[in-house]
Design a protein around this motif. Structure first.
Motif, mmCIF file in Angstrom:
data_model
loop_
_atom_site.group_PDB
_atom_site.id
_atom_site.type_symbol
_atom_site.label_atom_id
_atom_site.label_comp_id
_atom_site.label_asym_id
_atom_site.label_seq_id
_atom_site.Cartn_x
_atom_site.Cartn_y
_atom_site.Cartn_z
ATOM 1 N N ASN A 30 0.791 -1.278 0.046
ATOM 2 C CA ASN A 30 0.116 0.095 0.106
ATOM 3 C C ASN A 30 1.012 1.184 0.024
ATOM 4 O OD1 ASN A 30 -2.161 1.772 0.375
ATOM 5 N ND2 ASN A 30 -2.343 1.523 2.506
ATOM 6 N N GLY A 31 1.510 1.550 -1.107
ATOM 7 C CA GLY A 31 2.470 2.654 -1.148
ATOM 8 C C GLY A 31 1.985 3.994 -1.074
ATOM 9 N N ARG A 32 0.513 4.010 -1.569
ATOM 10 C CA ARG A 32 0.130 5.392 -1.350
ATOM 11 C C ARG A 32 -0.739 5.820 -0.236
ATOM 12 N NH1 ARG A 32 -2.007 6.468 -7.695
ATOM 13 N NH2 ARG A 32 -0.077 6.050 -8.838
ATOM 14 N N GLY A 33 -0.953 4.861 0.577
ATOM 15 C CA GLY A 33 -1.488 5.007 1.903
ATOM 16 C C GLY A 33 -2.780 5.061 1.967
ATOM 17 N N ARG A 34 -3.424 4.108 0.735
ATOM 18 C CA ARG A 34 -4.837 4.144 0.482
ATOM 19 C C ARG A 34 -5.682 3.356 1.589
ATOM 20 N NH1 ARG A 34 -6.873 2.058 -5.565
ATOM 21 N NH2 ARG A 34 -9.099 2.859 -5.479
ATOM 22 N N TRP A 35 -5.064 2.427 1.997
ATOM 23 C CA TRP A 35 -5.718 1.534 3.103
ATOM 24 C C TRP A 35 -4.889 1.581 4.310
ATOM 25 C CZ3 TRP A 35 -4.234 -1.701 -1.219
ATOM 26 C CH2 TRP A 35 -5.407 -1.555 -2.398
ATOM 27 N N SER A 36 -5.326 1.956 5.426
ATOM 28 C CA SER A 36 -4.502 2.001 6.805
ATOM 29 C C SER A 36 -4.637 0.249 7.204
ATOM 30 C CB SER A 36 -4.957 2.934 7.689
ATOM 31 O OG SER A 36 -6.304 2.422 8.258
ATOM 32 N N ARG A 37 -3.733 -0.111 8.166
ATOM 33 C CA ARG A 37 -3.846 -1.438 8.673
ATOM 34 C C ARG A 37 -4.975 -1.358 9.408
ATOM 35 N NH1 ARG A 37 0.490 -4.559 10.663
ATOM 36 N NH2 ARG A 37 1.990 -2.825 10.220
ATOM 37 N N GLU A 38 -5.527 -0.447 10.197
ATOM 38 C CA GLU A 38 -6.873 -0.336 10.959
ATOM 39 C C GLU A 38 -7.779 -0.491 10.140
ATOM 40 O OE1 GLU A 38 -3.190 1.314 13.070
ATOM 41 O OE2 GLU A 38 -4.212 1.519 11.147
ATOM 42 N N ASN A 39 -7.970 0.297 9.107
ATOM 43 C CA ASN A 39 -9.113 0.319 8.401
ATOM 44 C C ASN A 39 -9.491 -1.126 7.526
ATOM 45 O OD1 ASN A 39 -9.955 2.701 8.855
ATOM 46 N ND2 ASN A 39 -8.904 3.795 7.239
ATOM 47 N N LEU A 40 -8.295 -1.732 6.951
ATOM 48 C CA LEU A 40 -8.226 -2.863 6.510
ATOM 49 C C LEU A 40 -9.196 -4.118 7.689
ATOM 50 C CD1 LEU A 40 -5.017 -3.297 4.335
ATOM 51 C CD2 LEU A 40 -7.460 -3.265 3.522
ATOM 52 N N ALA A 41 -8.429 -3.833 8.863
ATOM 53 C CA ALA A 41 -8.831 -4.817 9.779
ATOM 54 C C ALA A 41 -10.162 -4.590 10.298
ATOM 55 C CB ALA A 41 -8.131 -4.716 11.152
ATOM 56 N N THR A 42 -10.689 -3.077 10.179
ATOM 57 C CA THR A 42 -12.245 -3.098 10.318
ATOM 58 C C THR A 42 -13.150 -3.550 9.222
ATOM 59 O OG1 THR A 42 -11.958 -1.062 11.483
ATOM 60 C CG2 THR A 42 -13.851 -1.182 10.595
ATOM 61 N N TRP A 43 -12.618 -3.470 8.210
ATOM 62 C CA TRP A 43 -13.432 -4.366 7.086
ATOM 63 C C TRP A 43 -13.517 -5.591 7.083
ATOM 64 C CZ3 TRP A 43 -11.251 -7.740 3.652
ATOM 65 C CH2 TRP A 43 -12.071 -8.213 2.786
ATOM 66 N N TRP A 44 -12.258 -6.225 7.446
ATOM 67 C CA TRP A 44 -12.359 -7.833 7.673
ATOM 68 C C TRP A 44 -13.179 -8.309 8.771
ATOM 69 C CZ3 TRP A 44 -10.893 -11.518 11.024
ATOM 70 C CH2 TRP A 44 -10.622 -12.838 10.587
ATOM 71 N N HIS A 45 -13.209 -7.628 9.793
ATOM 72 C CA HIS A 45 -13.895 -8.131 11.027
ATOM 73 C C HIS A 45 -15.445 -7.955 10.691
ATOM 74 C CE1 HIS A 45 -10.030 -7.638 13.267
ATOM 75 N NE2 HIS A 45 -10.610 -8.785 13.652
#
Length: 258
Positions: A30-45
């Protein structure tokens, strides 16, 4: 029909777990900072809760900005429930990081690990203090799970992070409904095994998870013990008032014994 439902949903859970294993790769590329680790985790959960037929009900008002959130602890489900509502990171016991699959997912979500011994606590608090300059954290100060009918006394040591960083503490009360047949499927306690708990959830059908945001607590004027006590009282008032009476009685006995 039950076996068909368990089998079908079980395959969906496995598929979603495999997707979760790719999250660290997405974070890296995620070079451009499009997805943060926290936002990806929120989607997954959120997707995981839908697969497991866990309906989420949110009450109260989440505090805006960086904060320290503390919750009562009932199940491994507590993490997806809170993460579905908050783009945040969690504090977990170090053993979780060593579990197959689950440990990888915890690493992918940026989990902080609490290691045994005073040295481990100091290092953890330093790492959390740095993180709180940007984002929020969640931890479970009971240190273990219960069936949800009581809230155990909160361990005070991690409350130091809120005091040192002057971040507000927001207590969050969690509770789960029983399945339609009356089975308590959510609690993960005692000698329960994760796979058995997941199968029980899939077998007995939909449940409701309720997350209650309590009023935030300003750490100003508190030490770790008083801040832990205030957070415990807030959560107990929301879901388990008997725990307050039990704690008061225990503290009175301890005072007499001393």
């Amino acid at each position: 029909m039950t076996y068909l439902r368990v089998g079908t949903k079980g395959l969906r859970v496995i598929s979603h777990l495999l997707v979760g294993l790719l999250l660290p790769i997405l974070v890296i590329i995620n070079g451009r900072g499009r997805w943060s680790r926290e936002n990806l985790a929120t989607w997954w959960h959120r997707v995981l809760l839908r697969i497991l037929d866990v309906k989420l009900i949110v009450r109260g008002t989440p505090l805006a900005g960086t904060k320290v959130m503390v919750c009562n602890h009932i199940s491994w489900l507590d993490i997806p429930v809170v993460a579905a509502c908050e783009a945040t990171r969690f504090v977990s016991k170090a053993e979780v990081g060593e579990w197959p699959v689950i440990g990888w997912l915890a690493d992918a979500c940026g989990t902080f690990y609490l290691r045994r011994g005073s040295g481990g606590t100091k290092q953890l608090i330093e790492a959390i203090d740095q993180h709180l300059g940007r984002d929020s954290i969640v931890f479970f100060p009971e240190g273990t799970t219960t069936d949800g009918s009581i809230v155990l006394k909160f361990q005070p040591r991690l409350f130091a992070t809120a005091i040192e960083t002057k971040r507000p503490v927001q207590p969050i009360a969690l509770r789960f409904s029983r399945a339609a047949d009356g089975t308590a499927t959510a609690p993960y306690i005692g000698d329960d095994v994760l796979l058995d708990n997941i199968i029980r959830l899939l077998k007995h059908g939909a449940i409701t998870a309720e997350i209650i945001y309590c009023a935030a607590i300003d750490p100003e004027g508190h030490d770790r013990a008083s801040l832990a006590h205030a957070a415990h009282t807030a959560i107990c008032s929301a879901i388990a008032p008997d725990s307050i009476r039990t704690l008061i009685a225990r503290e009175a006995r301890d005072s007499i014994a001393a």
